[in-house]
Design an enzyme around this catalytic site. Structure first.
Site, PDB file in Angstrom:
ATOM      1  N   LYS A 101       0.859  -1.198   0.000  1.00  0.00           N
ATOM      2  CA  LYS A 101       0.000   0.000   0.000  1.00  0.00           C
ATOM      3  C   LYS A 101       0.882   1.230   0.000  1.00  0.00           C
ATOM      4  O   LYS A 101       1.838   1.316   0.773  1.00  0.00           O
ATOM      5  CB  LYS A 101      -0.867   0.006   1.278  1.00  0.00           C
ATOM      6  CG  LYS A 101      -1.813   1.186   1.360  1.00  0.00           C
ATOM      7  CD  LYS A 101      -3.085   0.926   0.609  1.00  0.00           C
ATOM      8  CE  LYS A 101      -3.930   2.164   0.392  1.00  0.00           C
ATOM      9  NZ  LYS A 101      -3.468   3.008  -0.748  1.00  0.00           N
TER      10      LYS A 101
ATOM     11  N   LYS B  70       5.056   2.331   8.491  1.00  0.00           N
ATOM     12  CA  LYS B  70       3.865   3.106   8.843  1.00  0.00           C
ATOM     13  C   LYS B  70       2.633   2.228   9.016  1.00  0.00           C
ATOM     14  O   LYS B  70       1.892   2.360   9.975  1.00  0.00           O
ATOM     15  CB  LYS B  70       3.531   4.075   7.695  1.00  0.00           C
ATOM     16  CG  LYS B  70       4.248   5.363   7.735  1.00  0.00           C
ATOM     17  CD  LYS B  70       3.443   6.375   6.930  1.00  0.00           C
ATOM     18  CE  LYS B  70       4.155   6.862   5.729  1.00  0.00           C
ATOM     19  NZ  LYS B  70       3.490   7.952   5.040  1.00  0.00           N
TER      20      LYS B  70
ATOM     21  N   LYS C  73       5.206   1.853  -2.926  1.00  0.00           N
ATOM     22  CA  LYS C  73       5.274   3.253  -3.355  1.00  0.00           C
ATOM     23  C   LYS C  73       5.566   3.295  -4.839  1.00  0.00           C
ATOM     24  O   LYS C  73       6.246   2.393  -5.363  1.00  0.00           O
ATOM     25  CB  LYS C  73       6.400   3.983  -2.607  1.00  0.00           C
ATOM     26  CG  LYS C  73       6.270   5.480  -2.640  1.00  0.00           C
ATOM     27  CD  LYS C  73       5.194   5.909  -1.670  1.00  0.00           C
ATOM     28  CE  LYS C  73       5.190   7.381  -1.380  1.00  0.00           C
ATOM     29  NZ  LYS C  73       4.570   7.636  -0.078  1.00  0.00           N
TER      30      LYS C  73
ATOM     31  N   ASP D 212       0.218  10.911  -3.740  1.00  0.00           N
ATOM     32  CA  ASP D 212       1.390  11.367  -2.997  1.00  0.00           C
ATOM     33  C   ASP D 212       1.755  12.720  -3.618  1.00  0.00           C
ATOM     34  O   ASP D 212       0.927  13.313  -4.313  1.00  0.00           O
ATOM     35  CB  ASP D 212       2.528  10.336  -3.102  1.00  0.00           C
ATOM     36  CG  ASP D 212       3.603  10.535  -2.045  1.00  0.00           C
ATOM     37  OD1 ASP D 212       3.385  10.141  -0.893  1.00  0.00           O
ATOM     38  OD2 ASP D 212       4.669  11.104  -2.365  1.00  0.00           O
TER      39      ASP D 212
ATOM     40  N   THR E  46      -4.508  13.388   6.159  1.00  0.00           N
ATOM     41  CA  THR E  46      -3.113  13.419   6.639  1.00  0.00           C
ATOM     42  C   THR E  46      -2.933  14.598   7.593  1.00  0.00           C
ATOM     43  O   THR E  46      -2.345  14.452   8.683  1.00  0.00           O
ATOM     44  CB  THR E  46      -2.131  13.487   5.459  1.00  0.00           C
ATOM     45  OG1 THR E  46      -2.475  12.468   4.522  1.00  0.00           O
ATOM     46  CG2 THR E  46      -0.695  13.281   5.914  1.00  0.00           C
TER      47      THR E  46
ATOM     48  N   SER F 234      -7.158   5.938   3.771  1.00  0.00           N
ATOM     49  CA  SER F 234      -7.087   5.117   2.549  1.00  0.00           C
ATOM     50  C   SER F 234      -7.567   3.695   2.862  1.00  0.00           C
ATOM     51  O   SER F 234      -8.275   3.072   2.076  1.00  0.00           O
ATOM     52  CB  SER F 234      -5.655   5.048   2.025  1.00  0.00           C
ATOM     53  OG  SER F 234      -5.397   6.104   1.135  1.00  0.00           O
TER      54      SER F 234
HETATM   55  N1  GLU Z   1       1.144   8.972   0.050  1.00  0.00           N
HETATM   56  C1  GLU Z   1       0.605   8.908   1.363  1.00  0.00           C
HETATM   57  C2  GLU Z   1       1.651   8.461   2.349  1.00  0.00           C
HETATM   58  O1  GLU Z   1       2.827   8.622   2.125  1.00  0.00           O
HETATM   59  C3  GLU Z   1      -0.674   8.090   1.418  1.00  0.00           C
HETATM   60  C4  GLU Z   1      -0.541   6.653   1.042  1.00  0.00           C
HETATM   61  C5  GLU Z   1      -1.865   5.934   0.913  1.00  0.00           C
HETATM   62  O2  GLU Z   1      -2.885   6.550   1.158  1.00  0.00           O
HETATM   63  O3  GLU Z   1      -1.823   4.765   0.553  1.00  0.00           O
HETATM   64  O4  GLU Z   1       1.346   8.014   3.427  1.00  0.00           O
END
Ligand code: GLU
Length: 419
Positions: A71, A95, A107, A147, A191, A353
């Site tokens: 994810k 995370k 990613k 992102d 976020t 998410s």
């Molecule tokens: N890009 C965001 C992060 O770095 C969200 C990632 C997501 O929602 O999967 O946490």
């Protein structure tokens, strides 16, 4: 972006190694976690408005999937490089483990400057990237999201392209979508909301009142803007905000709602915003102003050996991924400045998410109140677990975060028979 200096992959590997050693892990744990399990590099053709074809490079990294499917977001940026995407995917693994989400870490990145593209070109880049990686992603395999440089509109094109490729509706393949195509209420500001919730819980744990605290924020994109608004609502005095154009500053407090409204219409141009404030051309000035807490919410490697000695704040709450270099981290620790790490503070986005994905899989949707309530419960639990580890082992909060995550990952990998 400093590809050689401050290689972010080396930084995250160093943290993982240090914690594996201190936890007395079997060597296999570090060996598995130091590199992504799968890494794809793709190059795809995009038809430009002038009729020429441009070959665009993209990456997708699936760092680990012991706890669930990979994810993580997709970054559109001209400076994206392979090791950066690998590091960002490792951070996602950490995370998701800290936030108790049933996910591994992934990613993506596309080497592109979106400011140079027309709307049509941006759509073709988004669709081209998804066509190139479609064989490797899926709602139960790897779930991209926004992102830096991407947004719900891009996610809308991406989910549509994936569904066309596979021939059925699969909204759970992408999160951060527009609400009308299966996005979740509350995902946009999640976020920033999570950063505020972390700060609130942190204040409670440390015994200070966040109301009236002077805070400064670097970054005024989706994350920084939402963090600023939520901190303002919490009662903090936002004294400085920086974006790529410069910094606005007022020791009595900025008019955050007005600045946010302005920035929505005029992105990346804070220096020309109307209002009663001083302006500096320095894009990192918010990190150095006289404030109680600073919130780096922009790029990685913003707090370095060079500026860490000048930081006046007592607390650093990391909204961005990897804003503090390893050397700067050391300096902050020596100076008694407490860092609330990115892998906790910015998990609000991936947590909502996750809620979006659950709603997509069950085809049943929740209200914004339900989402916000679940977010707070989840973030508080993640904070409390980490804070307990921080106190119990008398280690900094970043080390505590990696301890919580690596312990969980090691147990899952062991149970699966990976070592
Ligand atoms: N890009 C965001 C992060 O770095 C969200 C990632 C997501 O929602 O999967 O946490």
């Amino acid at each position: 972006m400093g590809e050689e200096k401050n290689n972010v992959l080396a930084g995250v590997q160093e943290h993982i190694k240090k914690v594996c050693d201190s936890l007395g892990m079997e060597p296999a744990v570090y060996e598995i976690l130091k590199e992504p399990l799968r890494f794809y590099e793709v190059t795809f053709p995009v038809k430009m408005d002038d009729g020429t074809i441009r070959m665009v490079k993209g990456y997708r990294s699936q760092h680990n999937d012991a706890l669930g499917p990979a994810k993580g977001g997709v970054r559109f940026h001209p400076g994206v490089y392979a090791d950066e995407v690998k590091a960002l995917s490792a951070w996602m693994t950490i995370k998701c483990a800290i936030a108790n989400l049933p996910y591994g870490g992934g990613k993506g990145g596309v080497v592109i400057d979106t400011r140079e593209l027309s709307e049509g070109e941006l759509e073709r880049v988004s669709r081209g990237y998804i066509r190139a990686i479609a064989p490797y992603i899926g709602p139960l395999v790897d779930i991209p999201a926004p992102d830096m440089g991407t947004n719900p509109k891009v996610m809308g094109w991406m989910v549509d392209e994936y569904c066309k490729q596979v021939g059925y509706h699969a909204p759970g393949v992408i999160t951060g979508k527009p609400i009308i195509v299966g996005g979740s209420l509350g995902r946009g500001p999640a976020t920033g909301r999570g950063i505020m919730l972390t700060f609130k819980r942190f204040a409670q744990a440390e015994g200070f009142d966040p109301k009236g605290m002077r805070v400064a924020i670097q970054g005024f994109g989706n994350v920084g803007r939402s963090a600023a608004l939520h901190l303002h609502e919490l009662g903090c005095k936002v004294v400085a905000i920086s974006d790529i154009s410069g910094t606005v500053y007022n020791s009595k407090g900025l008019d955050v709602p007005a600045l946010a409204k302005y920035a929505e219409k005029n992105p990346d141009n804070l220096k020309d915003a109307p209002g009663e404030h001083e302006v500096s051309a320095d894009t990192r000035y918010a990190l150095e102003v006289d404030a109680d807490a600073i919130f780096p919410c922009a790029l990685e490697n913003q707090i370095t050996e060079e500026n860490a000695p000048r930081i006046k704040a007592k607390y650093v709450i990391e909204g961005a991924n990897g804003p503090t270099t390893t050397a700067a981290d050391q300096i902050l620790q020596e100076r008694g400045i407490k860092v609330v790490p990115d892998v906790l503070a910015n998990t609000g986005g991936v947590t909502v998410s996750y809620f979006e994905w659950v709603q997509n899989l069950q085809n049943y949707y929740w209200t914004e109140e339900e989402i916000n309530e679940k977010l707070e419960i989840n973030m508080n639990k993640a904070f409390d677990d980490l804070y307990a580890m921080h106190k119990k082992h008398n280690v900094d909060m970043r080390t505590a975060a990696y301890m919580v995550a690596i312990d969980k990952l090691a147990r899952a990998m062991k149970a699966r028979g990976w070592f």
